[in-house]
Design an enzyme around this catalytic site. Structure first.
Site, PDB file in Angstrom:
ATOM      1  N   CYS A 186       0.849  -1.185   0.000  1.00 55.25           N
ATOM      2  CA  CYS A 186       0.000   0.000   0.000  1.00 55.25           C
ATOM      3  C   CYS A 186       0.893   1.245   0.000  1.00 55.25           C
ATOM      4  CB  CYS A 186      -0.947   0.103   1.181  1.00 55.25           C
ATOM      5  SG  CYS A 186      -2.137  -1.221   1.240  1.00 55.25           S
ATOM      6  N   ARG A 228       4.161  -0.358  -4.639  1.00 55.08           N
ATOM      7  CA  ARG A 228       3.810  -0.815  -3.287  1.00 55.08           C
ATOM      8  C   ARG A 228       2.506  -1.604  -3.244  1.00 55.08           C
ATOM      9  NH1 ARG A 228       6.798   1.829   0.597  1.00 55.08           N
ATOM     10  NH2 ARG A 228       5.265   1.284   2.176  1.00 55.08           N
ATOM     11  N   TRP A 277      -2.523  -2.814  -1.691  1.00 51.75           N
ATOM     12  CA  TRP A 277      -2.181  -4.232  -1.741  1.00 51.75           C
ATOM     13  C   TRP A 277      -3.078  -4.867  -0.690  1.00 51.75           C
ATOM     14  CZ3 TRP A 277      -0.197  -8.049   1.520  1.00 51.75           C
ATOM     15  CH2 TRP A 277       0.280  -9.199   0.872  1.00 51.75           C
ATOM     16  N   ASN A 303      -1.771   2.326   5.338  1.00 49.02           N
ATOM     17  CA  ASN A 303      -0.823   1.270   4.968  1.00 49.02           C
ATOM     18  C   ASN A 303      -0.498   0.489   6.235  1.00 49.02           C
ATOM     19  OD1 ASN A 303       2.757   1.361   4.243  1.00 49.02           O
ATOM     20  ND2 ASN A 303       1.336  -0.315   4.068  1.00 49.02           N
ATOM     21  N   GLY A 304      -0.880  -0.787   6.263  1.00 46.65           N
ATOM     22  CA  GLY A 304      -0.601  -1.599   7.441  1.00 46.65           C
ATOM     23  C   GLY A 304      -1.779  -2.504   7.754  1.00 46.65           C
ATOM     24  N   GLU A 339      17.928 -17.981  -6.370  1.00 48.50           N
ATOM     25  CA  GLU A 339      17.568 -16.621  -6.806  1.00 48.50           C
ATOM     26  C   GLU A 339      17.063 -16.624  -8.254  1.00 48.50           C
ATOM     27  OE1 GLU A 339      16.888 -13.934  -5.511  1.00 48.50           O
ATOM     28  OE2 GLU A 339      17.200 -12.405  -7.019  1.00 48.50           O
ATOM     29  N   LYS A 379      13.379 -15.311  -9.287  1.00 47.01           N
ATOM     30  CA  LYS A 379      13.154 -14.273 -10.304  1.00 47.01           C
ATOM     31  C   LYS A 379      12.149 -14.766 -11.335  1.00 47.01           C
ATOM     32  CE  LYS A 379      14.277 -11.501  -8.807  1.00 47.01           C
ATOM     33  NZ  LYS A 379      14.967 -11.244  -7.607  1.00 47.01           N
ATOM     34  N   GLU A 401       8.485 -15.200  -9.853  1.00 52.12           N
ATOM     35  CA  GLU A 401       7.735 -14.008  -9.420  1.00 52.12           C
ATOM     36  C   GLU A 401       7.325 -13.119 -10.576  1.00 52.12           C
ATOM     37  OE1 GLU A 401       9.513 -11.058  -6.789  1.00 52.12           O
ATOM     38  OE2 GLU A 401      11.472 -11.472  -7.617  1.00 52.12           O
ATOM     39  N   HIS A 436      18.724 -37.313  -4.700  1.00 53.92           N
ATOM     40  CA  HIS A 436      17.997 -37.684  -3.482  1.00 53.92           C
ATOM     41  C   HIS A 436      16.498 -37.418  -3.606  1.00 53.92           C
ATOM     42  CE1 HIS A 436      21.768 -38.481  -1.510  1.00 53.92           C
ATOM     43  NE2 HIS A 436      22.216 -37.283  -1.862  1.00 53.92           N
ATOM     44  N   LYS A 485       6.402  -4.300  -3.850  1.00 45.82           N
ATOM     45  CA  LYS A 485       7.849  -4.157  -3.691  1.00 45.82           C
ATOM     46  C   LYS A 485       8.269  -4.200  -2.222  1.00 45.82           C
ATOM     47  CE  LYS A 485      12.002  -3.020  -5.093  1.00 45.82           C
ATOM     48  NZ  LYS A 485      12.746  -4.132  -5.697  1.00 45.82           N
TER      49      LYS A 485
HETATM   50  O1  M6R Z   1      13.381  -4.885   0.729  1.00 42.10           O
HETATM   51  P1  M6R Z   1      13.848  -6.252   1.118  1.00 42.10           P
HETATM   52  O2  M6R Z   1      15.152  -6.610   0.535  1.00 42.10           O
HETATM   53  O3  M6R Z   1      13.840  -6.446   2.608  1.00 42.10           O
HETATM   54  O4  M6R Z   1      12.765  -7.220   0.506  1.00 42.10           O
HETATM   55  C1  M6R Z   1      12.806  -8.598   0.732  1.00 42.10           C
HETATM   56  C2  M6R Z   1      11.910  -9.336  -0.220  1.00 42.10           C
HETATM   57  O5  M6R Z   1      10.578  -8.945  -0.047  1.00 42.10           O
HETATM   58  C3  M6R Z   1      12.314  -9.099  -1.670  1.00 42.10           C
HETATM   59  O6  M6R Z   1      13.631  -9.445  -1.910  1.00 42.10           O
HETATM   60  C4  M6R Z   1      11.397  -9.926  -2.611  1.00 42.10           C
HETATM   61  O7  M6R Z   1      11.639 -11.276  -2.430  1.00 42.10           O
HETATM   62  C5  M6R Z   1      11.615  -9.512  -4.063  1.00 42.10           C
HETATM   63  N1  M6R Z   1      10.353  -9.409  -4.722  1.00 42.10           N
HETATM   64  C6  M6R Z   1      12.455 -10.476  -4.817  1.00 42.10           C
HETATM   65  O8  M6R Z   1      12.666 -10.088  -6.130  1.00 42.10           O
END
Ligand code: M6R
Length: 610
Positions: free
Chosen positions: A2, A27, A75, A101-102, A483, A487, A490, A506, A605
């Protein structure tokens, strides 16, 4: 999660607020809305969907002009995605409108109390409870500050609020507890927002609210109070960003722009943290004594930052000889800590606002542990609450998928590990110099990987219809596999999973058939031969291998359906060079599937909820 923005000044509030919302769209993008105060009335327009849907609606059916208002991009947490649950939420009689926001943990109890007092609710949100509680308290107290103090003390949970008050056309109210809020100070205008990026087009002078603070923001003044109603003196800070940092420029998406910024980010950190082939983090940031006194490190982080932590573990253990555990923040913050004062907690975060990571840092501090933050955003909560901070200097990252921030985190952890190793006598001056020469050559090598863009797009064309993709890596590149998979999933919604290559036999090997693309990350390294064996296990079962390998490696190339050759770098730098093609692969897969990689569904984000 948000984004909230509020404006009071002389400009057209609708356009200031909608531009602000666009800056905050990363956000959350489930719904958007705006409330303006005009002719002593609060008018609200809100819609499920992205901000451009709201903007189209406002163009077709304009609101009356105003120079004061609040706005929100959502959000969803409490209540589904629909027009009614979109913010702003007016109070029963319309004297207040609130954006939030929260999460209000005790909203159900408060709602019942208000229902007993005759209040009816239109939405399923916790935010509407705040609006009505404030109205209820205001009608009792007949004093705005007293009503606010009473209200915020009744709320349990996290809340950044912007509030419009029908009886005062020169006032927007900001409240902060556990969700970020900043006030931008202009000339005859002031602006309130979740993130300085929304303030940047208007001013670089800002005041950050701390938890437990209220701001009365007017055209020509801003006053701050604590949650007891006492005035608070605040410091004005100057933003260290340029507006174009938050613009896409010639790129179609922020994600691509940010992938392409990586050589520059690497160079920036070399300039800041390296002198005459020596890392100077410990020296310049006074961390030497701290690190030398610690016998154990716990890294706590989420998502991509967690993966950077895993690379950090490998480097700190291998070179600096210090045991490191890496924990998901969401797990760490609820754990019993079996530690002593010689344990250092390292919180890694791009945003510095991730609620789980903030909880982890507070958990550590409550147990008397010192916390070192590795953070990208200055003045963020994690930066401010930690005992020590190393900035990753990646600039503003807007795309939901973290790219340049990850590379910067890994680079900073590498520098930290090497400097510590040298200080402890595990690396000689000559060895360190040799390694730093390789590090200095890295930005140019990453440029060479970026030049493979069209080739990687071509590979993406071959895999984007797949329903599953597997990523394999070993040793320092096991986190790269995790990672790379994160990527891809997501931004493209393809199911992707990363495994330690040696674990295949395994269990996961059962998944391999001739439909499964398997991305093998196997640059030249101490575990190269073992990973070649794992690759044979895949190809023997018909798996199609996409390999990320060192230039000239024909053995792996022969096993692969597609190859991406990356420049030769020593093992300790391979996580930085090998992640870049995987970021591009994810980006192109998303675009080919028609997904906006900057705003993948269900995500935001900055994850400021628990
Ligand atoms: O702002 P931060 O690095 O604390 O955020 C952590 C995760 O929310 C962030 O890395 C998230 O996994 C991303 N969408 C990955 O691309």
């Amino acid at each position: 999660m948000c984004g909230i923005v509020g404006y009071v000044g002389r400009k057209d509030a609708e356009s200031v607020l909608t531009v602000g919302l666009q800056k905050l769209e990363y956000r959350g993008y489930d719904s958007a809305g705006i409330a303006l105060l005009t002719n002593s009335e609060i008018v609200v327009r809100k819609k499920a969907g992205k901000i451009h849907d709201l903007i189209n609606d406002l163009e077709n059916n304009p609101l009356p002009k105003s120079d004061i208002g609040i706005a929100h991009t959502r959000w969803a947490t409490h209540g589904g995605v629909c027009d009614t649950n979109a913010h702003p939420h007016p109070s029963r009689s319309g004297i207040f409108a609130v954006v939030h926001n929260g999460i209000i943990d005790n909203y159900a109890v408060l709602k019942e109390k208000l229902e007993r007092e005759g209040y009816h609710f239109q939405s399923e949100t916790d935010t509407e409870v705040i609006a009505n509680l404030l109205e209820y308290n205001y009608l009792k107290e007949k004093d705005l500050l007293k009503a606010l103090v009473r209200t915020v003390n009744e709320l349990k949970g996290s809340f950044a609020l912007a509030i419009l008050f029908k009886e005062d056309p020169d006032l927007i109210i900001g409240v902060r507890k556990d969700s970020p809020l900043v006030v931008g100070l202009g000339e005859g205008e002031n602006i309130l927002a979740s993130d300085p990026v929304a303030v940047l087009p208007h001013t670089k002078r800002v005041v950050y609210l701390n938890d437990g603070e209220i701001a009365f923001v007017r055209r020509s003044s801003v006053e701050f109070y604590d949650f007891n109603g006492n005035p608070v003196e605040k410091e004005v800070k100057i933003l260290n960003y340029d507006e174009e940092d938050a613009e896409k420029g010639p790129y179609p998406h922020f994600m691509l722009k940010e992938i392409y910024e990586q050589p520059k980010v690497l160079s920036t950190n070399l300039e800041r943290y390296v002198r005459s082939l020596r890392p100077v983090l410990l020296r310049d940031l006074n961390l030497r004594k701290l690190l030398l006194n610690k016998s154990r490190i716990i890294i706590e982080a989420a998502g991509t930052s967690y993966h950077a932590g895993l690379v950090g573990k490998y480097l700190l253990e291998t070179y600096a000889g210090i045991p490191v555990e890496v924990e998901y923040s969401s797990e760490f913050s609820h754990k019993k800590l079996v530690t002593d004062s010689r344990t250092l907690v390292v919180a890694i975060s791009q945003s510095g606002e991730t609620a789980d990571t903030i909880d982890g840092l507070r958990h550590a501090k409550k147990h008397g542990l010192e916390v070192l933050a590795i953070v990208n955003r200055p003045e963020s909560t994690i930066a401010r609450e930690s005992d020590y901070v190393i900035y990753t200097n990646a600039g503003i990252e807007v795309g939901v998928a973290s790219t340049k921030a990850y590379v910067a985190q890994v680079q900073v952890l590498t520098l930290l590990a090497l400097e510590l190793a040298n200080v402890k006598g595990f690396l000689t001056e000559e060895e360190l110099e040799g390694m730093m020469r390789h590090m200095e050559a890295l930005p140019e090598k990453v440029e060479r990987v970026l030049a493979l863009d069209a080739h990687i797009e071509h590979i993406a064309e071959r895999i984007y219809r797949s329903t599953n993709v597997m990523f394999l890596g070993r040793g320092i590149n096991y986190p790269t596999a995790l990672e790379g998979a994160l990527k891809l999933k997501e931004v493209s919604y393809i199911h992707a999973i990363g495994y330690a290559a040696g674990e295949m036999k395994h269990g996961p090997l059962a998944l391999v058939d001739n439909n499964l693309p398997v991305v093998v990350i196997n640059p030249r390294s101490s575990v190269y031969e073992l990973t070649v064996s794992s690759t044979h296990e895949v190809t023997a079962r018909g798996g199609r291998v996409i390999s990320i390998i060192t230039e000239g490696d024909m053995r792996m190339a022969e096993l692969s359906t597609f190859t991406v050759f990356v420049p030769d770098v020593p093992e300790f730098l391979t996580p930085i060079i090998t992640i870049v093609p995987l970021q591009l692969l994810a980006y192109y897969a998303a675009v080919l599937r028609g997904v906006d990689p900057d705003k993948p569904r269900n995500l935001a984000k900055s994850v400021t909820v628990r």
